[in-house]
Every structure is written in structure tokens, then in C-alpha cells.
Scaffold this motif. Sequence first.
Motif, short mmCIF file in Angstrom:
data_model
loop_
_atom_site.label_atom_id
_atom_site.label_comp_id
_atom_site.label_asym_id
_atom_site.label_seq_id
_atom_site.Cartn_x
_atom_site.Cartn_y
_atom_site.Cartn_z
N ASP A 101 44.88 26.29 -10.27
CA ASP A 101 46.12 26.92 -10.13
C ASP A 101 47.31 26.12 -9.90
O ASP A 101 48.36 26.39 -10.20
CB ASP A 101 45.92 27.50 -8.47
CG ASP A 101 44.87 28.46 -8.21
OD1 ASP A 101 45.05 29.43 -9.17
OD2 ASP A 101 44.32 28.45 -7.32
N VAL A 102 47.07 24.84 -9.83
CA VAL A 102 48.18 23.78 -9.85
C VAL A 102 47.76 22.50 -10.18
O VAL A 102 46.47 22.04 -9.71
CB VAL A 102 49.13 23.83 -8.57
CG1 VAL A 102 48.09 23.44 -7.42
CG2 VAL A 102 49.97 22.95 -8.73
N ALA A 103 48.43 21.77 -10.74
CA ALA A 103 47.83 20.05 -11.18
C ALA A 103 48.98 19.44 -10.28
O ALA A 103 50.32 19.81 -10.56
CB ALA A 103 48.17 19.73 -12.41
N ILE A 104 48.63 18.50 -9.48
CA ILE A 104 49.42 17.66 -8.86
C ILE A 104 49.79 16.16 -9.67
O ILE A 104 48.96 15.38 -9.80
CB ILE A 104 48.89 17.06 -7.39
CG1 ILE A 104 48.44 18.69 -6.54
CG2 ILE A 104 49.94 16.49 -6.34
CD1 ILE A 104 47.87 18.45 -5.05
N SER A 105 51.12 16.27 -10.19
CA SER A 105 51.26 14.86 -10.65
C SER A 105 51.84 13.98 -9.78
O SER A 105 53.22 14.41 -9.36
CB SER A 105 52.08 15.29 -11.88
OG SER A 105 52.49 14.41 -12.52
N PHE A 106 51.63 12.69 -9.58
CA PHE A 106 52.10 11.77 -8.52
C PHE A 106 52.06 10.31 -8.96
O PHE A 106 50.90 9.99 -9.84
CB PHE A 106 51.70 11.99 -7.27
CG PHE A 106 50.14 11.81 -7.33
CD1 PHE A 106 49.55 10.60 -6.67
CD2 PHE A 106 49.38 12.82 -7.34
CE1 PHE A 106 48.45 10.52 -6.54
CE2 PHE A 106 47.90 12.65 -7.45
CZ PHE A 106 47.50 11.57 -7.01
N ALA A 107 52.85 9.37 -8.51
CA ALA A 107 52.39 7.88 -9.04
C ALA A 107 51.35 7.54 -7.42
O ALA A 107 51.38 8.15 -6.50
CB ALA A 107 53.59 7.41 -8.68
N GLY A 108 50.74 6.47 -7.98
CA GLY A 108 49.70 5.98 -7.00
C GLY A 108 50.48 5.54 -5.51
O GLY A 108 49.89 5.60 -4.46
N GLU A 109 51.83 5.17 -5.71
CA GLU A 109 52.37 4.75 -4.42
C GLU A 109 52.60 6.09 -3.60
O GLU A 109 52.81 5.79 -2.41
CB GLU A 109 53.81 4.12 -4.84
CG GLU A 109 53.64 2.76 -5.42
CD GLU A 109 53.44 2.75 -7.01
OE1 GLU A 109 53.66 1.60 -7.59
OE2 GLU A 109 53.14 3.84 -7.40
N ASP A 110 52.66 7.27 -4.25
CA ASP A 110 52.77 8.44 -3.38
C ASP A 110 51.64 9.29 -3.08
O ASP A 110 51.46 10.34 -2.70
CB ASP A 110 53.79 9.28 -4.04
CG ASP A 110 54.95 8.66 -4.53
OD1 ASP A 110 55.68 8.08 -3.54
OD2 ASP A 110 55.54 8.80 -5.49
#
Length: 285
Positions: A151-160
Motif C-alpha cells: 500500500d505504501v513504501a516508506i522512504s527515509f534516511a537512516g538518521e530518521d
Amino acid sequence: MLLIANGEKSDRIAEVLSSNPLVSRVERSESAEYSFGLIRRLQSRGVPVDAIFIDPFADSYDPHQSSLFIVSTRGQYPRVVFVLIIDPAQFAIRSHEFLPELRQRVKHYYRLDWTVSDGRLKGEVERALHGCLQWHGVPALEQDRRGYEFDVAISFAGEDRGFAQVLERELAAHGVRAFYDENERPHLWGRDLYSDLLDIYAHRSRYCIMLVSRAYREKAWTVHERRAAQSRALEMREEEYVLPVRLEDCDIPGLPSTIAYLPGELGPAKVAEYFLRKLGSAGSG
């Protein structure tokens, strides 16, 4: 279940399917051209065909035969779900061979990489079968979810990661199928991450939640994810795909200044609540 493939490909997959307790019966065919009649005969004998595993290029002399078969079957039997038997590299090279009306749609079909080792093929098949079960179990108000693995892909940096982890847990608690890298590590282990992440963020997810921060803007892998998501957003044009959450006040290349953000101060639980509303409104349209 109907399996359309030939040679070693058919033998390997048929063996794994037949041994899976979720599969009651496997019918095999080497050509899409003659398989529509086979489905009619099975249905007339009271044998339902719920899923079709198909090599989209099994009819090598005429690659359009598989496209014609998929279009005809989807029209006559809309409850049948398709799984494409193809490795990612071949799909990228040969996707132009589908009929024009299928080229965008097949990007969202479930896929089975038959080129993996025997030990991993069982996992690939189970993953595809699980997708089929999810597809058949989706309520009418959520039909827009069909064809997407996530339903959704979460895109984020490791710091977050802390924010992303809580967000994924909130979404999962409400039955949302979210791509979150830690959950997929067993499947991604040993695979080409560049190709897999491109596929996930560009094709296999209904939405992408982007956690915007300075670290997100700078990291090589998040740049790759962002570009994949942006290419998908460009294809969709009038429909929302990228859903940004601003954790820090910074600009992200390629994201229009006019796009609506959610402030990170809302917290993961509230972001999850907003996403559930969006997913519900998309499914009821």
C-alpha cells in the motif's frame, strides 16, 4: 491454478506449486494461445481457476499472444489474478513487447523470479501465493489496492529510522501493507538492491511516504529511492503518489515547491492516521 510456461521453467515452478498446501490443483500449458479454451473447459467441469502463473513470453514466436490472453481473461474472468514468471532484468528489457494497453498495467502485477536458486524459489512462490490470497481478500471498498504488493513504501534516511519504525508499526496495526526495509531483509538478502528498490518505489507500491530531512537529501540510496518515486509520480501525473512528511526544513530536488507536506511535528501516529484516510478515499473512488 493454471501454469503457463515451458521447459525447465515450467517443471521447476510446477514442482514447488504442487507441494504447497495452499494449492489444490495445478493445470499446465505451454502456450497462452490455447489456454483460454482450457480455462473454459475447467470452469465447465466446476474447476475454478483463481490464479494464473504465466511466462509472458512463453509464445516466443509471437510475444503478443500472452498480452492477448491476459486481456481476454481479465475481461471474461475478472476475479483471476496473474503472476508474471520473469526475472527483473528480462522484464526491464522486454516490457515494450506487451500490447500498449498492458504496458503500464503489468508493472503492477505480481512477479515471480524463476532464476533464483532452488532454495530461494520456494520463498518466491510463497510470496507470490500470499499476494494472490491478499488480492482475493481485498474488500470492495479497497479495490484500488489490487495489483500492488505494498500500500505504501516508506522512504527515509537512516538518521530518521526512529520515526519510520514507529510509522510502520502504526500502519501495520491497521492492516496497511508497508514496505519498510528491515521487514524485507530476508527477502532482499543477496539480491540486486539497486534494481529491487527501483522496482519497489517505481512500480510495486500504491503510495510513497517520503520523510524529508537534510540527511534524506544527501544520502546516495535515498536519492535513488527518490528518483524512482519521482519517475512514478511523473507517470501518474494528476494522481498523488509521493506523500512528503517534513522532518526538517529543507528542499528536495525534483519535488515541486507547491506540493503539500505534512509537518513531522504531528508524529508518526498522526501521519499514519492521515494515510489511512487517504487510502480509504482512494479505494472508494
